[in-house]
Write a protein that holds these residues in place. Structure first.
Motif, mmCIF file in Angstrom:
data_model
loop_
_atom_site.group_PDB
_atom_site.id
_atom_site.type_symbol
_atom_site.label_atom_id
_atom_site.label_comp_id
_atom_site.label_asym_id
_atom_site.label_seq_id
_atom_site.Cartn_x
_atom_site.Cartn_y
_atom_site.Cartn_z
ATOM 1 N N ASN A 122 0.819 -1.210 0.000
ATOM 2 C CA ASN A 122 0.000 0.000 0.000
ATOM 3 C C ASN A 122 0.855 1.263 0.000
ATOM 4 N N VAL A 168 3.813 3.217 -3.702
ATOM 5 C CA VAL A 168 3.619 4.242 -4.738
ATOM 6 C C VAL A 168 3.667 5.656 -4.151
ATOM 7 N N ALA A 190 -6.370 3.784 -5.750
ATOM 8 C CA ALA A 190 -5.512 3.091 -6.717
ATOM 9 C C ALA A 190 -4.045 3.445 -6.485
ATOM 10 N N LEU A 191 -3.786 4.643 -5.941
ATOM 11 C CA LEU A 191 -2.407 5.026 -5.628
ATOM 12 C C LEU A 191 -1.837 4.197 -4.493
ATOM 13 N N LEU A 218 -2.283 0.996 -4.582
ATOM 14 C CA LEU A 218 -2.339 -0.309 -5.253
ATOM 15 C C LEU A 218 -3.585 -1.089 -4.843
ATOM 16 N N TRP A 254 -5.319 -2.792 -12.140
ATOM 17 C CA TRP A 254 -3.977 -2.328 -12.504
ATOM 18 C C TRP A 254 -4.028 -1.173 -13.491
ATOM 19 N N VAL A 288 -4.338 1.872 -11.443
ATOM 20 C CA VAL A 288 -3.059 2.129 -10.755
ATOM 21 C C VAL A 288 -2.095 2.838 -11.694
ATOM 22 N N THR A 304 -1.089 6.798 -11.169
ATOM 23 C CA THR A 304 0.334 6.987 -10.835
ATOM 24 C C THR A 304 1.008 7.840 -11.899
#
Length: 601
Positions: free
Chosen positions: A278, A281, A521-522, A524, A528, A531, A535
């Protein structure tokens, strides 16, 4: 010093004692050392200073011995005697004095104000803050002897796994780990434009693994990187601000992160591997932001890379000290296998002791063991009193209902609006975290706010990471910006101005927690595709923001163009696909115009 280290290793191997005994024994060892090792400032006479330190050390031994010898009665009975009250009151004052000696007057005054708030609740101005008031006996019983005060969670985590992790960091430092990480930073970033400042960023992110605290990270890496940056032409304030900002972020970077991350695992009831996933990122985006700012400042000022002679050979470095990476691998693997943090850290320390003998450069001697044990306990001399002090804050808030009132205030003002709630939470984090180490600040905040955020639909891990980020960033926020103070002292510049400079350079970092709360999503969490998309847009927004902040892209950037890039950066970091698309267009168009103008010139 050896007694505290021996206690940590013994309980790390066998498991901690019953909570009151474990915490009491640890305070029994550390508190007298605080008075013996740190000056009071009350007298200029060496003999007077020594006598005062010895007297307070003996007094703290008596107080803690009384607490331990009769702990079952003191912890279980709702009413205590007049003598118990007197002993506990002295204990509270000793902790406040220990905090004053190790951290300074600001936090000590805050502790005294909280104690006064507990005693004089009916006379506090403002109906919302008033409460029925606690008698001295009740205050002492709850705050000093109870499990929600001095001997609460902050001291508990300090007396169990944090001390063992700091022992691991001390052994890695003594065996050359700090120098190894610095040299890895030189290899990774030294050949690029602005090499000295980029070395500071990379090495600080690595050093966070073995220091776990902003101040220790600044003191360790900053002693090398700040003079290096100054020699390269960076102004002292900029060099100190970069180091403070990078060292603060060292606690965010997996695989180990800071000590508060291990507390977060208990609060969230998740595995260490989950938390690492988590956190990765946002941590990478944090350091990408610092690197981009450093890059454009270096290009603008014409700072050259580090010369080849100053960059060590990676092969030689790993050959000489690479064996000391094995304890870190052991810690990560054991935590991933869901071993307890305390036992995993103990085995990593044992591994560090053993593998140090594999290379002449890392081999521990009797003096090396002594330096490692003393170094670890010196670190605990600052951390332990402030964790006990954080227990005072938590205990008073719990006993008076102030924690609930703060929660109701945030909920009442925000009226269910998530953005307003996050803004108020950010302010609370920075204010309550001033002067506190990250672990103490995080524990204080974690007792107040997460439920307010989760009730608004924020995932629990995002809520706790939000608190974690701002507990860390409070170390660079004036007026009590501890990380900036240490960096400014090394650079020879003003600490308050350094703190404000660090905030200026780290403005993007203040936006990232908002971004991952709105877009998990940042962290994770999710598909995908989401993400990668979010990102990428955040990274592009950081790129635009860094150009705007430094006002340079091949040539100086006009004010209007800087405003456009600032706007584009915010639109890209904000997790909305249409906002991100608009920010991409605005940013790209602005850079194309700047490039065209640069070609004409």
């Amino acid at each position: 010093m050896w007694a505290g280290s021996a206690l940590a290793l013994y309980t790390g191997a066998t498991g901690p004692f019953h909570a009151p005994i474990q915490r009491g024994l640890f305070l029994l060892v550390v508190l007298p050392l605080v008075f013996l090792q740190t000056p009071s400032g009350w007298t200029r006479s060496k003999s007077g200073e020594a006598s005062l330190g010895l007297g307070l050390s003996l007094l703290s031994l008596i107080v803690m011995a009384w607490t331990l010898l009769d702990y079952e009665r003191l912890y279980s009975e709702p009413f205590i005697s007049g003598f118990d009250t007197a002993v506990g009151a002295v204990g509270l004052l000793l902790i406040v004095e220990a905090v004053r000696r190790t951290v300074g007057w600001a936090v000590a005054v805050v502790l005294l104000l909280f104690l006064a708030y507990g005693l004089f609740g009916p006379w506090v101005p403002g109906m919302m803050l008033q409460h029925g008031g606690l008698s001295l006996a009740d205050l002492v019983s709850i705050i000093f002897y109870g499990t929600f005060g001095v001997f609460g969670t902050p001291l508990g985590v300090c007396a169990t796994f944090i001390v063992v992790i700091i022992l691991l960091g001390s052994f890695l430092t003594v065996t050359g780990g700090a120098e190894m990480f610095m040299n890895i930073g030189k290899v990774a970033a030294g050949r690029f434009v602005g090499g000295p400042a980029k070395i500071a960023v990379v090495s600080s992110s690595l050093m966070g693994m073995i220091t776990g605290a902003t101040v220790a990270n600044v003191a360790t890496t900053g002693a090398v990187t700040i003079p290096m940056m100054k020699r390269s032409g960076y102004e002292p304030r900029f060099a100190a601000a970069v180091e403070a900002l990078a060292s603060s972020g060292g606690q965010l970077m997996p695989p180990i992160m800071g000590a508060a991350a291990f507390v977060m695992i208990d609060y969230l009831n998740i595995s260490y591997t989950e938390l690492m996933v988590n956190a990765i990122v946002p941590a990478l985006l944090y350091f990408f932001a610092v690197l981009m700012i450093v890059h454009f400042r270096s290009v603008k000022d014409g700072v050259r890379p580090v010369t080849g002679e100053e960059i060590p050979s990676m092969r030689t470095e790993l050959k000489q000290r690479g064996n000391m990476l094995l304890p870190i691998v052991v810690l990560i693997v054991l935590l991933s296998l869901q071993f307890s943090v305390m036992y995993a850290a103990f085995l990593a320390v044992a591994c560090a002791m053993a593998v140090s003998f594999l290379r002449p450069n890392t081999r521990l001697t009797g003096r090396g063991f002594d330096r490692a044990f003393h170094g670890a306990m010196r670190g605990m001399l600052t951390l332990t009193p402030i964790c006990a002090g954080a227990g005072i804050i938590i205990g008073v808030m719990t006993a008076t209902g102030l924690n609930l009132k703060i929660t109701y205030l945030i909920e009442g003002v925000s009226q269910g609006n998530l953005f307003v709630t996050l803004l108020m939470t950010m302010v609370a984090c920075i204010v309550l975290g001033m002067g506190l180490p990250t672990v103490a600040a995080y524990v204080v905040l974690a007792t107040l706010i997460p439920t307010t955020l989760t009730n608004l639909g924020v995932p629990a891990v995002a809520a706790h990471l939000f608190l974690f980020y701002f507990a860390i960033l409070s170390a660079i926020t004036p007026p009590v910006s501890t990380g900036a103070y240490v960096a400014a002292g090394i650079a020879g510049t003003d600490p308050i101005r350094t703190g404000f400079k660090a905030i200026e350079l780290g403005l993007i970092s203040f936006l990232l927690p908002f971004a991952f709360v709105y877009e998990p999503a940042l962290l994770l969490m999710g598909a995908w595709q989401d993400v990668l998309l979010h990102t990428g847009t955040c990274a592009l927004g950081i790129f635009f923001w860094a150009i705007a902040l430094e006002g340079y892209f091949r040539t100086p950037v006009p004010t209007v163009a800087r405003g456009a890039l600032f706007t584009a950066g915010v639109m890209l970091i904000w997790p909305d696909i249409w906002a991100s698309l608009g920010g991409s267009v605005v940013g790209a168009a602005t850079l194309l115009m700047l490039r065209r103008d640069a070609v004409r010139v």
